[in-house]
Design a protein around this motif. Structure first.
Motif, mmCIF file in Angstrom:
data_model
loop_
_atom_site.group_PDB
_atom_site.id
_atom_site.type_symbol
_atom_site.label_atom_id
_atom_site.label_comp_id
_atom_site.label_asym_id
_atom_site.label_seq_id
_atom_site.Cartn_x
_atom_site.Cartn_y
_atom_site.Cartn_z
ATOM 1 N N LYS A 72 -3.320 13.109 -4.126
ATOM 2 C CA LYS A 72 -3.591 11.719 -3.791
ATOM 3 C C LYS A 72 -2.369 10.833 -3.634
ATOM 4 N N ARG A 73 -1.596 10.637 -4.698
ATOM 5 C CA ARG A 73 -0.477 9.700 -4.655
ATOM 6 C C ARG A 73 0.748 10.313 -5.305
ATOM 7 N N ASN A 126 2.347 6.083 -7.205
ATOM 8 C CA ASN A 126 1.196 6.329 -8.065
ATOM 9 C C ASN A 126 1.276 5.478 -9.333
ATOM 10 N N ALA A 149 2.224 1.955 -3.409
ATOM 11 C CA ALA A 149 1.239 2.593 -4.288
ATOM 12 C C ALA A 149 1.112 4.075 -3.964
ATOM 13 N N ARG A 150 1.098 4.427 -2.671
ATOM 14 C CA ARG A 150 0.985 5.834 -2.300
ATOM 15 C C ARG A 150 2.209 6.630 -2.745
ATOM 16 N N ASP A 151 3.389 6.011 -2.682
ATOM 17 C CA ASP A 151 4.620 6.718 -3.032
ATOM 18 C C ASP A 151 4.816 6.862 -4.535
ATOM 19 N N CYS A 169 -4.055 7.459 -10.031
ATOM 20 C CA CYS A 169 -4.528 8.554 -9.192
ATOM 21 C C CYS A 169 -3.892 9.858 -9.638
ATOM 22 N N TYR A 183 0.831 -1.202 0.000
ATOM 23 C CA TYR A 183 0.000 0.000 0.000
ATOM 24 C C TYR A 183 0.872 1.262 0.000
ATOM 25 N N GLN A 184 1.942 1.253 0.780
ATOM 26 C CA GLN A 184 2.817 2.422 0.806
ATOM 27 C C GLN A 184 3.506 2.605 -0.539
ATOM 28 N N GLY A 210 -1.512 12.960 -9.285
ATOM 29 C CA GLY A 210 -0.216 13.126 -8.653
ATOM 30 C C GLY A 210 -0.076 14.513 -8.057
ATOM 31 N N ASP A 256 -7.971 3.267 -4.391
ATOM 32 C CA ASP A 256 -7.527 3.955 -3.185
ATOM 33 C C ASP A 256 -8.603 4.009 -2.106
ATOM 34 N N VAL A 292 -6.641 5.907 2.203
ATOM 35 C CA VAL A 292 -6.972 5.880 0.789
ATOM 36 C C VAL A 292 -8.162 6.766 0.516
#
Length: 647
Positions: A331-332, A108, A104-106, A297, A101-102, A299, A220, A422
């Protein structure tokens, strides 16, 4: 007080030949530290034998017997301390990196990159299942993305199962409720379930959990979310919004595969081998379709904003919303370095240009403040006159726009205790109103909502009460400005209860399964208590804090330990410091009563509980402090007591 593991295991100390560097994390079955030996790193997982019991040996049993691709490797194990062992220590391969998950957040990622991450994970599950092993706690936080090669690595088999592994009691294996399959929930709620009967976890349950992971990575947000009683019913209904409908950047083929993973058991992807074949076909299709290369997502941009998170102001404080909206991040992805721009002399405004969204928000601030002022006046007069609003002009293409209404995942208050990191997303290449995307269609003010307490066999927890309130409002003034003013005025009126008669809450049963989860899974016996702090307290101050009736949350002021002696010494930790508790607050004539139904640990694990608010002298509820200046205020510190029924 008995020292915790962190008090005993400190950086630079040596444990059985391993030099401790730092703590890496904690889970339901142990705490993990980075350590070094013979010049190489490893991860030491400390499992407290007395508190975890037979669960502590399951991971060792599974990892000793097998070695799987893309699964963390067991290197060794020992008991510690040697003279009087308290912990089983697993020496694991150290995987430098972040959770899935991290990642994906970092980063995008685009849809193709998601499939490339999931395919090795699916192949690992295929090998695991071939040996009759099941992970049983599959989620994004139990998958690490190795920074050296980007490969996903499955970790933490603490809840795993295989033939011959030590058997333990419990209806369901410990895991996050959001990842439970409909058949597992149905078993848990079954009225004729025998005492001590356990759910037969299958490969299809594992694939359902992987479907939840794919849904979160794609959109997300979780497919189902909310308090446990509603969440159970939503999972049973099994009708999530399709990922490609919630987020237009998700290719339809990927969204449909995700729905097949989240389907009822008979329609679900049957096994990991079939999933691997489906993912391989998607990768082939992605080669010829540029939509698979678009980040899923929004950026980071210097002055841009996403469009789906602009909430409707009806029924909320515009000033508070504006402050929160401005602070909210994109978002990401990682933020770019701020550009260095030399100051330029001011230029006269050009009426032919369209202002940026930041300029619009700045200009809107006085208007929103005026709305608040009119709402206060309206509260005194009993009504507010709305003015007819002119139709908005069409925005210039490429400019961000402020859109209504409020997305379902957005909250003006602090994130609900069950909320995740998310958020909802929308297509970037066209305005949100161009298609369904992630932006909801325009809706009138909703009808009142009736919340129903879950009972065994209930499948739908929340429904709109019948009536024509929305239609009546629609037939009235359709002006958005008038609706905003009326709603804010109504909110101002409702905020002050005036001379209404307040009563104590009626007795009520706990949410289904809450007592069992609290006592068996968490190990908190009925009657046990721990200290907590209400929000709003200033650092170093014990002054009363204001409270309002309805949903509320508070935070543990220390580790919740059970089995303490009369001097509050010893015991074992069941919930860590910083755990958030949420529920409903009821304001009586002289006291404020709180019923807590959910806890969320700092690591994000969520549990259904049944607890009540007590004051520091042992009386139920908190006494309303005098001279609250028109607001209801209480002492900021309280106790939380585990109960088997709300009084």
């Amino acid at each position: 007080m008995k020292p915790t593991l962190e008090d005993v295991v400190r950086p630079s100390m040596v444990v059985s030949g391993y030099r401790i560097e730092k703590k890496l994390g904690a889970g339901g079955f142990g705490k993990v530290f980075l350590a070094w030996r013979d010049g190489g790193p490893c991860a030491l997982k400390f499992i407290h034998l007395e508190s975890v019991g037979e669960w502590g040996w399951r991971e060792l049993f599974i990892m000793l017997r097998h070695e799987f691709p893309n699964v963390v490797k067991l290197l060794s194990h020992f008991k510690w301390p040697e003279e009087k062992p308290e912990y089983l220590v697993l020496v694991m391969e150290y995987v430098p990196g972040v959770t899935l998950y991290q990642w994906a957040r970092d980063n995008n990622p685009c849809a193709r990159e998601l499939v490339e991450k999931l395919l090795p994970l699916a192949r690992a599950l295929k090998a695991v299942h071939a040996q009759e092993v099941k992970h049983r706690d599959l989620k994004g936080d139990n998958v690490l993305v190795r920074e050296t090669d980007g490969e996903p690595v499955l970790v933490d088999f603490g809840a795993g199962a295989m033939p011959g592994a030590p058997r333990v009691t419990g209806a369901l294996a410990p895991a996050n409720l959001r990842y439970r399959s409909p058949e597992a929930v149905a078993f848990f709620l079954r009225e004729d379930r025998k005492r001590g009967e356990s759910y037969d976890y299958s490969v299809r349950d594992e694939l359902y959990a992987l479907g939840v992971v794919l849904y979160v990575l794609s959109t997300d947000v979780y497919p189902f979310n909310g308090p446990d009683d509603e969440l159970l019913g939503e999972i049973l209904d099994g009708d999530p919004k399709p990922p490609h409908v919630r987020n237009s950047r998700v290719p339809q083929a990927l969204g449909e595969l995700c729905l097949r993973l989240l389907a009822k058991a008979h329609a679900r992807v049957p096994d990991a081998e079939a999933l691997c074949e489906a993912l391989e076909k998607l990768l082939e299709a992605a080669k010829a379709d540029p939509r698979w290369e678009v980040p899923l997502c929004y950026g980071w941009t210097v002055d841009g904003r996403t469009t789906e998170d602009a909430p409707e102001l009806v029924g909320h404080d515009p000033e508070a919303w504006l402050r929160k909206w401005i602070r909210q991040k994109p978002k990401r992805g990682r933020p770019p370095a701020p550009p260095v721009v030399a100051p330029a002399p001011p230029e006269p405004p050009d009426t032919s240009t369209v202002p940026t969204l930041r300029t619009r928000v700045r200009r809107a601030a006085p208007v929103l403040m005026a709305v608040v002022g009119l709402a206060v006046v309206g509260a005194g007069l009993g009504h507010v006159l709305g003015q007819r609003q002119q139709p908005p002009s069409s925005p210039t293409p490429g400019q961000p726009v402020l859109t209504l209404p409020l997305p379902g995942e957005f909250s003006l208050d602090d994130p609900a205790p069950w909320a995740t990191h998310v958020h909802e997303v929308a297509p970037p290449w066209k305005p949100p109103e161009a298609d369904a995307g992630a932006t909801p269609s325009k809706a009138n003010t909703p009808a009142p909502v009736t919340t129903m307490t879950l009972s065994s066999g209930t499948t739908r927890m929340k429904k709109k009460a019948p009536g024509s309130q929305a239609e009546k409002e629609k037939k009235g003034n359709n002006s958005t400005g008038a609706n905003v003013l009326l709603a804010v005025a109504a909110a101002a009126n409702m905020a002050c209860p005036g001379a209404q008669v307040r009563k104590e809450p009626a007795p009520q049963a706990c949410p289904a399964g809450a007592v069992e989860t609290m006592t068996r899974q968490l190990g908190i016996p009925v009657g046990d208590m721990s200290g907590a702090e209400l929000p709003g307290r200033k650092e170093g101050s014990n002054k009363p804090v204001p409270v309002k009736e309805g949903a509320f949350s508070l935070e543990l002021t220390g580790n919740w330990r059970v089995g303490k002696d009369a001097m509050l010494r010893g015991g074992r930790e069941v919930l860590p410091d910083g755990t958030r508790l949420s529920g409903q607050l009821c304001i009586g004539e002289k006291r404020v009563y709180g019923r807590i139904t959910q806890v969320v640990t700092p690591t994000g694990d969520t549990f259904s509980v049944c607890m009540e608010l007590y004051d520091k002298v042992g009386d139920r509820g908190l006494e309303i402090e005098p001279d609250g200046g028109g607001a209801v205020t209480v002492h900021p510190f309280a106790d939380v007591k585990a109960v088997e029924r709300f009084e």
